[in-house]
Design a protein around this motif. Structure first.
Motif, PDB file in Angstrom:
ATOM      1  N   ASP A 128      77.550 -35.859  73.737  1.00 22.05           N
ATOM      2  CA  ASP A 128      78.347 -36.936  73.603  1.00 22.05           C
ATOM      3  C   ASP A 128      79.570 -36.564  72.800  1.00 22.05           C
ATOM      4  OD1 ASP A 128      79.145 -39.731  73.933  1.00 22.05           O
ATOM      5  OD2 ASP A 128      78.173 -40.200  71.875  1.00 22.05           O
ATOM      6  N   TYR A 129      80.209 -35.458  73.043  1.00 19.66           N
ATOM      7  CA  TYR A 129      81.494 -35.035  72.572  1.00 19.66           C
ATOM      8  C   TYR A 129      81.607 -35.006  71.146  1.00 19.66           C
ATOM      9  CZ  TYR A 129      82.352 -35.976  77.581  1.00 19.66           C
ATOM     10  OH  TYR A 129      82.317 -35.846  78.760  1.00 19.66           O
ATOM     11  N   CYS A 130      80.380 -34.567  70.515  1.00 15.56           N
ATOM     12  CA  CYS A 130      80.304 -34.799  69.016  1.00 15.56           C
ATOM     13  C   CYS A 130      81.203 -33.683  68.238  1.00 15.56           C
ATOM     14  CB  CYS A 130      78.728 -34.725  68.580  1.00 15.56           C
ATOM     15  SG  CYS A 130      78.091 -32.996  68.795  1.00 15.56           S
ATOM     16  N   HIS A 131      81.803 -32.696  68.918  1.00 11.27           N
ATOM     17  CA  HIS A 131      82.331 -31.516  68.398  1.00 11.27           C
ATOM     18  C   HIS A 131      83.873 -31.788  69.003  1.00 11.27           C
ATOM     19  CE1 HIS A 131      79.549 -30.016  65.714  1.00 11.27           C
ATOM     20  NE2 HIS A 131      78.601 -29.703  66.754  1.00 11.27           N
ATOM     21  N   GLY A 132      84.110 -32.891  69.845  1.00 10.84           N
ATOM     22  CA  GLY A 132      85.126 -32.818  70.815  1.00 10.84           C
ATOM     23  C   GLY A 132      84.997 -32.375  72.073  1.00 10.84           C
ATOM     24  N   ALA A 133      85.943 -32.719  72.938  1.00  7.44           N
ATOM     25  CA  ALA A 133      85.749 -32.289  74.435  1.00  7.44           C
ATOM     26  C   ALA A 133      86.147 -30.992  74.660  1.00  7.44           C
ATOM     27  CB  ALA A 133      86.561 -33.138  75.354  1.00  7.44           C
ATOM     28  N   LEU A 134      85.327 -30.420  75.351  1.00  5.43           N
ATOM     29  CA  LEU A 134      85.867 -28.825  76.031  1.00  5.43           C
ATOM     30  C   LEU A 134      86.840 -29.068  77.295  1.00  5.43           C
ATOM     31  CD1 LEU A 134      82.425 -26.977  75.694  1.00  5.43           C
ATOM     32  CD2 LEU A 134      84.489 -26.381  74.432  1.00  5.43           C
ATOM     33  N   GLN A 209      80.676 -22.662  70.760  1.00  6.13           N
ATOM     34  CA  GLN A 209      79.852 -22.230  69.863  1.00  6.13           C
ATOM     35  C   GLN A 209      79.047 -23.182  69.015  1.00  6.13           C
ATOM     36  OE1 GLN A 209      78.350 -18.930  69.960  1.00  6.13           O
ATOM     37  NE2 GLN A 209      79.847 -18.466  71.802  1.00  6.13           N
ATOM     38  N   LEU A 210      79.699 -24.311  68.794  1.00  8.68           N
ATOM     39  CA  LEU A 210      78.987 -25.299  67.978  1.00  8.68           C
ATOM     40  C   LEU A 210      77.943 -25.981  68.933  1.00  8.68           C
ATOM     41  CD1 LEU A 210      82.205 -26.678  66.364  1.00  8.68           C
ATOM     42  CD2 LEU A 210      80.605 -25.215  65.232  1.00  8.68           C
ATOM     43  N   LYS A 212      76.681 -24.824  71.594  1.00  9.40           N
ATOM     44  CA  LYS A 212      75.610 -23.536  71.912  1.00  9.40           C
ATOM     45  C   LYS A 212      74.455 -23.623  70.793  1.00  9.40           C
ATOM     46  CE  LYS A 212      75.038 -18.689  72.657  1.00  9.40           C
ATOM     47  NZ  LYS A 212      75.625 -17.507  73.025  1.00  9.40           N
ATOM     48  N   ALA A 213      74.965 -23.791  69.487  1.00  7.03           N
ATOM     49  CA  ALA A 213      73.912 -23.784  68.357  1.00  7.03           C
ATOM     50  C   ALA A 213      73.165 -25.201  68.591  1.00  7.03           C
ATOM     51  CB  ALA A 213      74.721 -23.774  67.069  1.00  7.03           C
ATOM     52  N   MET A 214      73.733 -26.107  68.768  1.00  2.00           N
ATOM     53  CA  MET A 214      72.883 -27.450  69.236  1.00  2.00           C
ATOM     54  C   MET A 214      72.068 -26.980  70.331  1.00  2.00           C
ATOM     55  SD  MET A 214      75.931 -30.374  68.576  1.00  2.00           S
ATOM     56  CE  MET A 214      74.438 -31.596  68.643  1.00  2.00           C
ATOM     57  N   ALA A 215      72.379 -26.665  71.416  1.00  2.00           N
ATOM     58  CA  ALA A 215      71.631 -26.573  72.667  1.00  2.00           C
ATOM     59  C   ALA A 215      70.565 -25.496  72.365  1.00  2.00           C
ATOM     60  CB  ALA A 215      72.429 -25.882  73.599  1.00  2.00           C
ATOM     61  N   ARG A 216      70.537 -24.677  71.320  1.00  2.00           N
ATOM     62  CA  ARG A 216      69.390 -23.640  71.170  1.00  2.00           C
ATOM     63  C   ARG A 216      68.375 -24.665  70.498  1.00  2.00           C
ATOM     64  NH1 ARG A 216      70.210 -18.530  72.037  1.00  2.00           N
ATOM     65  NH2 ARG A 216      71.992 -17.488  72.275  1.00  2.00           N
TER      66      ARG A 216
END
Length: 261
Positions: A128-134, A209-210, A212-216
């Motif tokens: 849900d774009y919590c760190h902003g949109a890529l 990377q932010l 990616k950390a959540m995905a792990r």
């Protein structure tokens, strides 16, 4: 070949370290060829300057001193005999596979309780774009059919400086079909639309990377593909990643993370 190699060695501008696509191109072919072939194409394709893209983008493009005009030099190269559509139709033609199209996954995922989810959409959308949109780049494909034997002299022609499109692909060269007339597609880069290309640069990588950390931390989800892993994959790399994921799911490969890059 020796003459070309000597010329490239003469005009190349050593860059250390190689951080950007501009560094990579100047170190490979020098400033004149960089300006003729790479700068204009990059502005059209990415909407950025060469110096704003990570080195990995330009490093994908081979520089050769011989007359081998193939993009890839792999010994074995092939396409599905009847095309990718037929290949995927056969893969999905199984009684235990149900297909739903035109469904918003994010609007309906609460109705599912799967043991495992394989997610190939944008990783920022999943969270849900919590760190902003890529950011991504998109394409518009314009298809044309011409009543002539051929439209151009080879399968794909790139246009680094002229026209709004970046390349034209003529399918007869790729499939070997012997038919009357010929079909081509012109590719127009777009800033908006379906996401096709992650945009590799340090700022976007840091944001990825932010996620990616959540995905792990998602124990029952595999993130695979260009959008879920925010990587500019080629087809062979996508297939390899999918096979690796399949080995993990079937218990063959225990040492696996879907976010290995």
């Amino acid at each position: 070949e020796a003459g070309v190699a000597a010329y490239l060695a003469k005009v190349a501008e050593p860059r250390e370290p190689v951080r950007t696509s501009e560094d990579a191109v100047l170190a490979s072919v020098g400033r004149d060829l960089c300006d003729k072939f790479f700068r204009g194409y990059t502005r059209k394709q990415w909407g950025l300057e060469l110096s704003e893209l990570s080195a990995s983008v330009a490093a994908r493009i081979p520089t050769r001193s011989d007359d081998d005009d193939r993009y890839f030099t792999d010994r074995h190269q092939a396409m599905p005999a009847q095309g990718y559509t037929a290949m995927f139709e056969r893969m999905l033609a199984h009684p235990r596979i149900d297909i739903e199209t035109g469904v918003d996954y994010f609007a309906t995922r609460t109705r599912w309780q799967p043991r495992l989810t394989v997610f190939s959409g944008p990783i920022d959308a999943y969270f849900d774009y919590c760190h902003g949109a890529l950011p991504y780049r998109s394409l518009e494909f314009v298809h044309e059919h011409h009543a002539q034997s051929n439209y151009q002299h080879t399968g794909t022609v790139n246009f680094p400086n002229d026209h709004a499109y970046t390349r034209i692909t003529e399918f007869k060269y790729l499939t070997g079909q012997q038919v009357a007339g010929t079909s081509v597609v012109k590719e127009f880069p777009r800033a908006a639309g379906d996401p096709y290309y992650p945009i590799p640069n340090p700022d976007n990588e840091a944001r990825y990377q932010l996620y990616k950390a959540m995905a792990r931390a998602e124990r029952d989800v595999l993130f695979v593909g260009r959008l879920a892993q925010y990587r500019y994959y080629n087809m062979d790399q996508v297939v390899a990643a999918a096979l690796k994921a399949a080995r993990h799911v079937t218990g063959i490969d225990d040492e696996y993370t879907s976010l290995d890059n």
